[in-house]
Design an enzyme around this catalytic site. Sequence first.
Site, short mmCIF file in Angstrom:
data_model
loop_
_atom_site.label_atom_id
_atom_site.label_comp_id
_atom_site.label_asym_id
_atom_site.label_seq_id
_atom_site.Cartn_x
_atom_site.Cartn_y
_atom_site.Cartn_z
CB CYS A 164 86.28 75.54 56.56
SG CYS A 164 85.70 73.99 57.22
CG HIS A 214 81.69 76.71 58.59
ND1 HIS A 214 80.73 75.89 58.06
CD2 HIS A 214 82.86 76.00 58.53
CE1 HIS A 214 81.29 74.75 57.66
NE2 HIS A 214 82.57 74.79 57.94
P1 NAP Z 1 85.28 65.11 49.25
O1 NAP Z 1 84.11 65.85 48.72
O2 NAP Z 1 85.03 63.80 49.88
O3 NAP Z 1 86.36 64.94 48.04
C1 NAP Z 1 87.53 64.16 48.19
C2 NAP Z 1 88.35 64.16 46.90
O4 NAP Z 1 89.51 63.32 47.09
C3 NAP Z 1 87.62 63.57 45.69
O5 NAP Z 1 88.12 64.17 44.51
C4 NAP Z 1 88.03 62.09 45.74
O6 NAP Z 1 87.98 61.45 44.47
C5 NAP Z 1 89.48 62.23 46.16
N1 NAP Z 1 89.97 60.99 46.77
C6 NAP Z 1 89.35 60.20 47.69
N2 NAP Z 1 90.11 59.11 47.99
C7 NAP Z 1 91.24 59.21 47.24
C8 NAP Z 1 92.39 58.41 47.07
N3 NAP Z 1 92.55 57.25 47.76
N4 NAP Z 1 93.34 58.81 46.20
C9 NAP Z 1 93.20 59.96 45.50
N5 NAP Z 1 92.10 60.77 45.59
C10 NAP Z 1 91.14 60.41 46.47
O7 NAP Z 1 86.05 65.97 50.34
P2 NAP Z 1 86.17 67.59 50.48
O8 NAP Z 1 85.13 68.13 51.36
O9 NAP Z 1 86.33 68.16 49.12
O10 NAP Z 1 87.51 67.72 51.33
C11 NAP Z 1 88.78 67.53 50.74
C12 NAP Z 1 89.86 67.95 51.74
O11 NAP Z 1 89.73 69.34 52.04
C13 NAP Z 1 89.80 67.19 53.08
O12 NAP Z 1 91.11 66.97 53.54
C14 NAP Z 1 89.05 68.18 53.97
O13 NAP Z 1 89.35 67.98 55.32
C15 NAP Z 1 89.58 69.52 53.46
N6 NAP Z 1 88.71 70.67 53.71
C16 NAP Z 1 87.38 70.63 53.37
C17 NAP Z 1 86.59 71.77 53.61
C18 NAP Z 1 85.13 71.82 53.25
O14 NAP Z 1 84.49 72.85 53.56
N7 NAP Z 1 84.56 70.82 52.61
C19 NAP Z 1 87.15 72.90 54.17
C20 NAP Z 1 88.51 72.90 54.50
C21 NAP Z 1 89.27 71.79 54.25
P3 NAP Z 1 86.70 60.54 44.01
O15 NAP Z 1 85.63 61.50 43.55
O16 NAP Z 1 87.24 59.73 42.91
O17 NAP Z 1 86.28 59.74 45.22
#
Ligand code: NAP
Length: 346
Positions: free
Chosen positions: A150, A242
């Site tokens: 991001c 950001h």
């Molecule tokens: P998050 O809020 O922690 O969400 C993670 C998701 O993955 C939830 O749906 C969670 O399910 C699931 N998950 C966790 N452990 C798992 C497992 N063992 N098997 C299958 N599913 C699992 O994280 P996020 O911020 O959305 O980020 C997700 C990805 O996008 C990451 O790789 C991050 O680096 C990337 N990203 C994030 C942003 C941002 O601005 N947030 C920007 C760019 C990229 P449960 O609800 O069941 O735990």
Amino acid sequence: MSLRVGVLGATGAVGQRFVQLIERTPRFEIETVTASPASAGQRYEAAAKWRLGTAIPEEVAELTVRETDPEALPDDLDLLFSSLPSDVAAEVEPALCEAGYVVSSNSSNERLAEDVPLTIPEVNPDHLGLIERQRDERGWDGALVKNPNCSTITMVPTLAALTEFGIESVQVSTLQAVSGAGYSGVTSMEIIDNAIPHIGGEEAKMETESRKLLGEFDGASVSRLDADVTASCNRIPTVDGHLENVFAELEADPTAAEVREAMRAVESAPLPSSPDQLIHVFGEDAPERPQPRMDRDRGDGMAVVAGGVTATDAGVKYNCLAHNTIRGAAGASLLNGELLADEGWI
Ligand code: NAP
């Protein structure tokens, strides 16, 4: 006819954005949502703890969350959008591509792999051509396409505008919102009344991904932009958006007006979710913009906003901003999905 899609990690911060944004485009229809084993089996509405300001789309609210496993997915999906933690994605995404799924992913695994397109449709759509090499080398029927981190995606469209002046080096300092760390990323006791001058792994992502995005694709490989990029990443207590302070040394000596013009000239992509104007640039009359709360939703959160452009004896400095979970994550993947569909990769 709509394409049938699944969202992996659909209950998380980015996954919820996927559900919200996909609902707005007639091109895709969500058939399946997945999450961790702890959420699997629950109705999406119960598992997601929805935190966005709009209602959960009715037909998605009623879906049963599935396990994130090729065996648990219907085999007639056209496309998967992935927002899994990167360690989970590193295991699951290759297995899905091997099973024939096309995956448009946010997660950081494989972004720098030589045969994986890291794509922003308005900047380097031709890099999708790497899919042929990926399929040859890995024997996949599916495909894996990544969007950048991001903080990288906020800056790179503005750097794309500067390439005509010859980029020699880039220094960037970020002010990043808490949603970038995911829902369980930063506690309130850590961030309220505070700023944290370190985000694990973020600086290296900005430094390496930006050079791949701005590299040339020669039909087989992507070169790297021949310039040093140095990043300093900071977490601050904003919720979304950001903000970044960029300083670029250039071969040419453009005026601030020429730089603003070059940024405004970066073309939007002919895709349903691309904003009409990719980079909105504030002029000298608004030196205090962009600001996260005021500017993150421009172009429905899909635009990049720049301002404070100043030409100095040493180079050009400016500020830029983008919505991190929309343009910086789910929206970026959605655009890549639209590009994959338009270019016949699905
Ligand atoms: P998050 O809020 O922690 O969400 C993670 C998701 O993955 C939830 O749906 C969670 O399910 C699931 N998950 C966790 N452990 C798992 C497992 N063992 N098997 C299958 N599913 C699992 O994280 P996020 O911020 O959305 O980020 C997700 C990805 O996008 C990451 O790789 C991050 O680096 C990337 N990203 C994030 C942003 C941002 O601005 N947030 C920007 C760019 C990229 P449960 O609800 O069941 O735990």
